[in-house]
Design a protein around this motif. Structure first.
Motif, PDB file in Angstrom:
ATOM      1  N   UNK A   1       0.818  -1.196   0.000  1.00 56.12           N
ATOM      2  CA  UNK A   1       0.000   0.000   0.000  1.00 56.12           C
ATOM      3  C   UNK A   1       0.862   1.259   0.000  1.00 56.12           C
ATOM      4  N   UNK A   2       1.929   1.254   0.792  1.00 57.16           N
ATOM      5  CA  UNK A   2       2.813   2.408   0.822  1.00 57.16           C
ATOM      6  C   UNK A   2       3.498   2.605  -0.524  1.00 57.16           C
ATOM      7  N   UNK A   3       3.926   1.499  -1.130  1.00 54.03           N
ATOM      8  CA  UNK A   3       4.559   1.602  -2.448  1.00 54.03           C
ATOM      9  C   UNK A   3       3.576   2.118  -3.482  1.00 54.03           C
ATOM     10  N   UNK A   4       2.316   1.643  -3.391  1.00 54.57           N
ATOM     11  CA  UNK A   4       1.300   2.128  -4.326  1.00 54.57           C
ATOM     12  C   UNK A   4       1.033   3.604  -4.134  1.00 54.57           C
ATOM     13  N   UNK A   5       1.002   4.065  -2.873  1.00 55.13           N
ATOM     14  CA  UNK A   5       0.788   5.499  -2.617  1.00 55.13           C
ATOM     15  C   UNK A   5       1.935   6.328  -3.171  1.00 55.13           C
ATOM     16  N   UNK A   6       3.182   5.842  -2.967  1.00 55.52           N
ATOM     17  CA  UNK A   6       4.322   6.570  -3.520  1.00 55.52           C
ATOM     18  C   UNK A   6       4.284   6.584  -5.038  1.00 55.52           C
ATOM     19  N   UNK A   7       3.908   5.465  -5.643  1.00 58.56           N
ATOM     20  CA  UNK A   7       3.803   5.418  -7.104  1.00 58.56           C
ATOM     21  C   UNK A   7       2.713   6.359  -7.602  1.00 58.56           C
ATOM     22  N   UNK A   8       1.579   6.410  -6.868  1.00 60.54           N
ATOM     23  CA  UNK A   8       0.518   7.339  -7.253  1.00 60.54           C
ATOM     24  C   UNK A   8       0.975   8.776  -7.152  1.00 60.54           C
ATOM     25  N   UNK A   9       1.775   9.087  -6.119  1.00 60.40           N
ATOM     26  CA  UNK A   9       2.295  10.442  -5.982  1.00 60.40           C
ATOM     27  C   UNK A   9       3.211  10.785  -7.140  1.00 60.40           C
ATOM     28  N   UNK A  10       4.049   9.796  -7.551  1.00 62.67           N
ATOM     29  CA  UNK A  10       4.946  10.058  -8.672  1.00 62.67           C
ATOM     30  C   UNK A  10       4.164  10.255  -9.965  1.00 62.67           C
ATOM     31  N   UNK A  11       3.043   9.564 -10.095  1.00 62.66           N
ATOM     32  CA  UNK A  11       2.239   9.693 -11.297  1.00 62.66           C
ATOM     33  C   UNK A  11       1.236  10.844 -11.216  1.00 62.66           C
ATOM     34  N   UNK A  12       1.121  11.493 -10.059  1.00 64.32           N
ATOM     35  CA  UNK A  12       0.145  12.557  -9.911  1.00 64.32           C
ATOM     36  C   UNK A  12       0.649  13.827 -10.573  1.00 64.32           C
ATOM     37  N   UNK A  13      -0.302  14.738 -10.802  1.00 64.90           N
ATOM     38  CA  UNK A  13       0.051  16.025 -11.394  1.00 64.90           C
ATOM     39  C   UNK A  13       0.933  16.831 -10.446  1.00 64.90           C
ATOM     40  N   UNK A  14       0.648  16.749  -9.130  1.00 64.00           N
ATOM     41  CA  UNK A  14       1.470  17.475  -8.165  1.00 64.00           C
ATOM     42  C   UNK A  14       2.912  16.973  -8.187  1.00 64.00           C
ATOM     43  N   UNK A  15       3.096  15.631  -8.222  1.00 63.21           N
ATOM     44  CA  UNK A  15       4.453  15.097  -8.290  1.00 63.21           C
ATOM     45  C   UNK A  15       5.159  15.477  -9.578  1.00 63.21           C
ATOM     46  N   UNK A  16       4.447  15.368 -10.693  1.00 56.02           N
ATOM     47  CA  UNK A  16       5.048  15.746 -11.969  1.00 56.02           C
ATOM     48  C   UNK A  16       5.409  17.227 -11.991  1.00 56.02           C
ATOM     49  N   UNK A  17       4.513  18.067 -11.470  1.00 54.18           N
ATOM     50  CA  UNK A  17       4.792  19.500 -11.431  1.00 54.18           C
ATOM     51  C   UNK A  17       5.967  19.800 -10.519  1.00 54.18           C
ATOM     52  N   UNK A  18       6.053  19.105  -9.376  1.00 58.01           N
ATOM     53  CA  UNK A  18       7.171  19.325  -8.456  1.00 58.01           C
ATOM     54  C   UNK A  18       8.498  18.964  -9.116  1.00 58.01           C
ATOM     55  N   UNK A  19       8.551  17.798  -9.752  1.00 59.20           N
ATOM     56  CA  UNK A  19       9.796  17.392 -10.420  1.00 59.20           C
ATOM     57  C   UNK A  19      10.170  18.369 -11.531  1.00 59.20           C
TER      58      UNK A  19
END
Length: 455
Positions: free
Chosen positions: A7-25
């Motif tokens: 579940x934690x890995x899935x949440x981190x993967x979702x964050x990486x795939x999210x617009x907020x994560x993409x915008x941050x990177x």
């Protein structure tokens, strides 16, 4: 434990795939890149300023010590006698500055050299100005009155050391602040995109039973545009669902009776000997069923308005086409006439097929309920009229003619849909439907007009 890890890995993967994560990177990469370019620009500028300052000091020192070096050269020559070997200046000539210099003649013969100068420090062509040796920056100046040259050397390591200190002082804070910058940008991206998440949550709540407009105050301009488009889409979807429900309700209301009649006739034909009367009755029931089905489909199409186009339509040609369809029936040929203006034919913006359906329904009603002659008239500036000379309708009935499933004559077959279809099509075209009984200038009869602005 394994489930929590997944579940934690899935949440981190979702964050990486999210617009907020993409915008941050993306922001980190671009801000860091721009910062690095700025640092390189500062380093280039500092390097240029360091070299300029060192060169200025070198020029200043060379002009200050030239006369002193010549004086020392003359003094040493008098003490030792004329010699062709280079003279080594005593170390106390410049006790406070480790200045490496030499005095040469135009033939590059060394006349005087500082004790600290390496043998190959001045291995450059003899010309006034700056030159770089392997590890030295050389400045050469010619005496204004004597045939002598002074060369002063400055080590390049000092300049590199100064530049490295500057570069280290700029790059290290950049990498130290970069994690903090990433955290700040991540929080900013999440905060600014919170409105987008709320908008997505509102859209996710909408379904076939809930098509309310989205109301989210305080949205940015871009998201307000998205919200407006979504609301318009929801409105069109709601209209489509209303049309679907209306078609189902109308079909259940209108098709039940003819279906029951056709089934009864056919059942009677099966139980008894088949007679011509039974066959004709069954055919009449099926004909009525087909007619009502056609009306319901016309009404559904008119209400949806999904396929209505807006083209310039010649009203004279439209009226002639519809009249020609009715003239194919010998029983109608003598009753129906067409009247067109002598001037240029009026035109209107509309869907030719939909307008033909509306005009056809008006003519059918006039032929069914009127007596005697029926006239289709095209009038200026932009009007279609269908007039009959029957008994007409009363003032009370005139106000309810466009209501569905309302029949105003018990001795004629009617479905209460014709004028409702016409009214819907006319409304979709931005025109108006005018009903008059009796028509202007007549004692009896009924007239329906479709009036809209000229194209």
């Amino acid at each position: 434990m394994k489930l929590n890890f997944l579940q934690q890995a899935g949440a981190e993967l979702g964050m990486r795939d999210s617009l907020a994560g993409h915008l941050t990177r993306t922001l980190i990469v671009w801000v860091g890149g721009v910062w690095l370019l700025c640092v390189l620009g500062v380093v280039w500028y500092v390097d240029r300023e360091i070299n300029h300052n060192f060169d200025s000091e070198l020029v200043e020192v060379s002009h200050r010590i030239f006369d002193m070096a010549v004086h020392e050269l003359d003094k040493l020559r008098l003490e030792r006698g004329e010699t062709r070997a280079p003279l080594i200046a005593p170390p106390q000539l410049f006790p406070t500055n480790a200045v490496m210099y030499q005095v040469v003649d135009p033939h590059e013969r060394v006349l005087l050299r500082s004790a600290e100068a390496p043998p190959n420090a001045f291995d450059v062509p003899l010309a006034a100005g700056f030159a770089n040796a392997e590890a030295w920056r050389i400045y050469t100046v010619r005496h204004p009155s004597l045939d002598l040259f002074l060369q002063v050397a400055d080590p390049l390591d000092e300049r590199r050391t100064a530049l490295n200190r500057t570069l280290f002082g700029l790059i290290v804070p950049l990498f130290a602040v970069l994690p903090l910058l990433a955290l700040v940008l991540r929080n900013v991206a999440r905060t600014e995109l919170r409105a987008l998440q709320e908008l997505a949550g509102e859209i996710a709540q909408r379904n076939g039973a809930d098509l309310r407009p989205i109301r989210l105050p305080g949205l940015p301009q871009e998201l307000r545009t998205v919200g407006d488009h979504v609301n318009r889409l929801l409105e069109r979807l709601s209209q489509a669902l209303d049309v679907e429900r209306a078609l189902a309700a109308n079909a259940a209301h209108e098709l039940r009776t003819p279906l029951a009649a056709a089934r009864l006739r056919l059942q009677t034909a099966l139980e008894h000997e088949l007679t011509r009367h039974d066959v004709e009755a069954a055919l009449d029931a099926l004909r009525m069923l087909g007619h009502r089905t056609e009306k319901l489909l016309q009404l559904s199409r008119a209400e949806s308005a999904a396929s209505l186009t807006r083209t310039r339509t010649d009203l004279v040609q439209l009226a002639g086409t519809v009249a020609q369809e009715f003239w194919q029936d010998p029983r109608v040929n003598e009753r129906l006439s067409l009247k067109v203006p002598d001037t240029e034919p009026p035109t209107a913006l509309g869907d030719v097929d939909a307008l033909a359906i509306a005009l056809r329904n008006l003519v059918e009603n006039a032929l069914r309920y009127g007596r005697g002659r029926v006239v289709i008239e095209v009038m200026q500036p932009c009007t279609l009229a269908v007039r009959d000379f029957g008994p007409g309708v009363g003032e009370v009935a005139l106000r309810t003619l466009q209501q569905r499933h309302v029949r105003h004559s018990s001795d004629r077959a009617g479905y209460g849909l014709g004028l409702s279809i016409v009214g819907t099509i006319v409304e979709k075209h931005g025109a108006r439907l005018e009903l008059m009984s009796p028509p202007p200038g007549s004692a009896t009869g009924f007239e329906a007009r479709i009036v809209w602005s000229p194209a």
